[in-house]
Motif scaffolding. Sequence first.
Motif, PDB file in Angstrom:
ATOM      1  N   LYS A 280      -9.572  11.593  72.321  1.00  0.00           N
ATOM      2  CA  LYS A 280     -10.353  12.396  71.670  1.00  0.00           C
ATOM      3  C   LYS A 280     -11.570  11.604  71.117  1.00  0.00           C
ATOM      4  CE  LYS A 280     -10.658  15.803  67.925  1.00  0.00           C
ATOM      5  NZ  LYS A 280      -9.962  16.316  66.849  1.00  0.00           N
TER       6      LYS A 280
ATOM      7  N   THR B  56      -9.314   8.059  70.403  1.00  0.00           N
ATOM      8  CA  THR B  56      -8.154   8.229  69.803  1.00  0.00           C
ATOM      9  C   THR B  56      -7.257   9.025  70.372  1.00  0.00           C
ATOM     10  OG1 THR B  56      -8.645   9.802  68.295  1.00  0.00           O
ATOM     11  CG2 THR B  56      -9.160   7.532  67.187  1.00  0.00           C
TER      12      THR B  56
ATOM     13  N   SER C 275      -4.773  11.862  71.169  1.00  0.00           N
ATOM     14  CA  SER C 275      -4.791  13.297  70.707  1.00  0.00           C
ATOM     15  C   SER C 275      -3.424  14.057  71.352  1.00  0.00           C
ATOM     16  CB  SER C 275      -5.933  14.069  70.861  1.00  0.00           C
ATOM     17  OG  SER C 275      -6.116  15.226  70.604  1.00  0.00           O
TER      18      SER C 275
ATOM     19  N   SER D 115       0.234  13.537  70.559  1.00  0.00           N
ATOM     20  CA  SER D 115       1.194  13.219  70.022  1.00  0.00           C
ATOM     21  C   SER D 115       2.566  14.011  70.082  1.00  0.00           C
ATOM     22  CB  SER D 115       0.961  13.090  68.347  1.00  0.00           C
ATOM     23  OG  SER D 115       0.611  14.312  67.794  1.00  0.00           O
ATOM     24  N   ASN D 116       2.327  15.414  70.191  1.00  0.00           N
ATOM     25  CA  ASN D 116       3.443  16.215  70.491  1.00  0.00           C
ATOM     26  C   ASN D 116       3.295  16.928  71.850  1.00  0.00           C
ATOM     27  OD1 ASN D 116       1.361  18.013  69.800  1.00  0.00           O
ATOM     28  ND2 ASN D 116       3.336  19.653  69.224  1.00  0.00           N
TER      29      ASN D 116
ATOM     30  N   SER E  35      -4.065  23.743  72.800  1.00  0.00           N
ATOM     31  CA  SER E  35      -4.177  23.348  71.536  1.00  0.00           C
ATOM     32  C   SER E  35      -5.174  24.503  70.816  1.00  0.00           C
ATOM     33  CB  SER E  35      -4.742  22.125  71.237  1.00  0.00           C
ATOM     34  OG  SER E  35      -4.853  21.719  69.808  1.00  0.00           O
TER      35      SER E  35
ATOM     36  N   ASP F 124      -6.099  23.513  67.457  1.00  0.00           N
ATOM     37  CA  ASP F 124      -6.484  22.827  66.286  1.00  0.00           C
ATOM     38  C   ASP F 124      -7.365  21.459  66.725  1.00  0.00           C
ATOM     39  OD1 ASP F 124      -4.484  21.305  67.364  1.00  0.00           O
ATOM     40  OD2 ASP F 124      -3.061  21.566  65.342  1.00  0.00           O
TER      41      ASP F 124
ATOM     42  N   TYR G 159      -4.462  18.271  67.753  1.00  0.00           N
ATOM     43  CA  TYR G 159      -3.681  17.920  66.882  1.00  0.00           C
ATOM     44  C   TYR G 159      -2.492  18.328  67.379  1.00  0.00           C
ATOM     45  CZ  TYR G 159      -7.497  16.394  63.953  1.00  0.00           C
ATOM     46  OH  TYR G 159      -8.699  15.755  63.648  1.00  0.00           O
ATOM     47  N   THR G 160      -2.055  19.575  67.855  1.00  0.00           N
ATOM     48  CA  THR G 160      -0.711  19.814  68.215  1.00  0.00           C
ATOM     49  C   THR G 160      -0.786  20.700  69.551  1.00  0.00           C
ATOM     50  OG1 THR G 160      -1.015  21.890  66.712  1.00  0.00           O
ATOM     51  CG2 THR G 160       0.046  20.157  65.820  1.00  0.00           C
ATOM     52  N   TRP G 161       0.216  20.729  70.168  1.00  0.00           N
ATOM     53  CA  TRP G 161       0.232  21.303  71.476  1.00  0.00           C
ATOM     54  C   TRP G 161       1.502  22.204  71.839  1.00  0.00           C
ATOM     55  CZ3 TRP G 161      -3.779  20.565  74.944  1.00  0.00           C
ATOM     56  CH2 TRP G 161      -4.795  19.593  74.503  1.00  0.00           C
TER      57      TRP G 161
END
Length: 188
Positions: free
Chosen positions: A122, A131, A133, A135-136, A163, A165, A168-170
């Motif tokens: 992202k 960075t 994007s 993490s999950n 996602s 948000d 940040y989360t998926w």
Amino acid sequence: DTLSNGLSGNLINDLLYDNTGGTAIIYAATDSGIYRTNDYGDNWTALNNGMQDRNMSTVFKEGDLMLVGGFDANYRSTDGGNNWSAITIGNTPPRTHSFVSFQNAIFCAQFQPGGTPHAVFKSTDGGLTWTHSDSNLSTPATYDMAKLGSRLFLSSYNHVEYSTDGGYTWGYLVQGIPVSFPNLEMES
């Protein structure tokens, strides 16, 4: 009839239609660089100034900002593709699959060679810095991205994640899609 005057390369990996300034323009990401036509494909102009590696897989445009990703390099232009500067997104070589603009950021889906999982990156500064994007994410494989309304979608080997948000989360949207290299196309 073949309409390829000026378009070279054996493989066209991506096409992008742009009508921002009232003139219809098509950009082509090929194995020999980026090309542009503004006469419906009759004539093509190479846009490769500043590119060392020209094997490109995807092209992105938002205003005068353009990003192109390839199999061994990524480039950024702030003048509509006339001049390019190399950028680093993730590991090297990158194997960039797609870019998409979503919630004031640009996202990039990449294949990471050498056993490193695929990744989503992202940028909030027009592609200058990136960075992680992802993490999950439940999958190490990422291919194509698309947006629709308040959701960002990511295709994988056999499912789609989303996602809401800004990456940040998926979460899972669909599992068990019987395709090996899915491409997403959506309009908002």
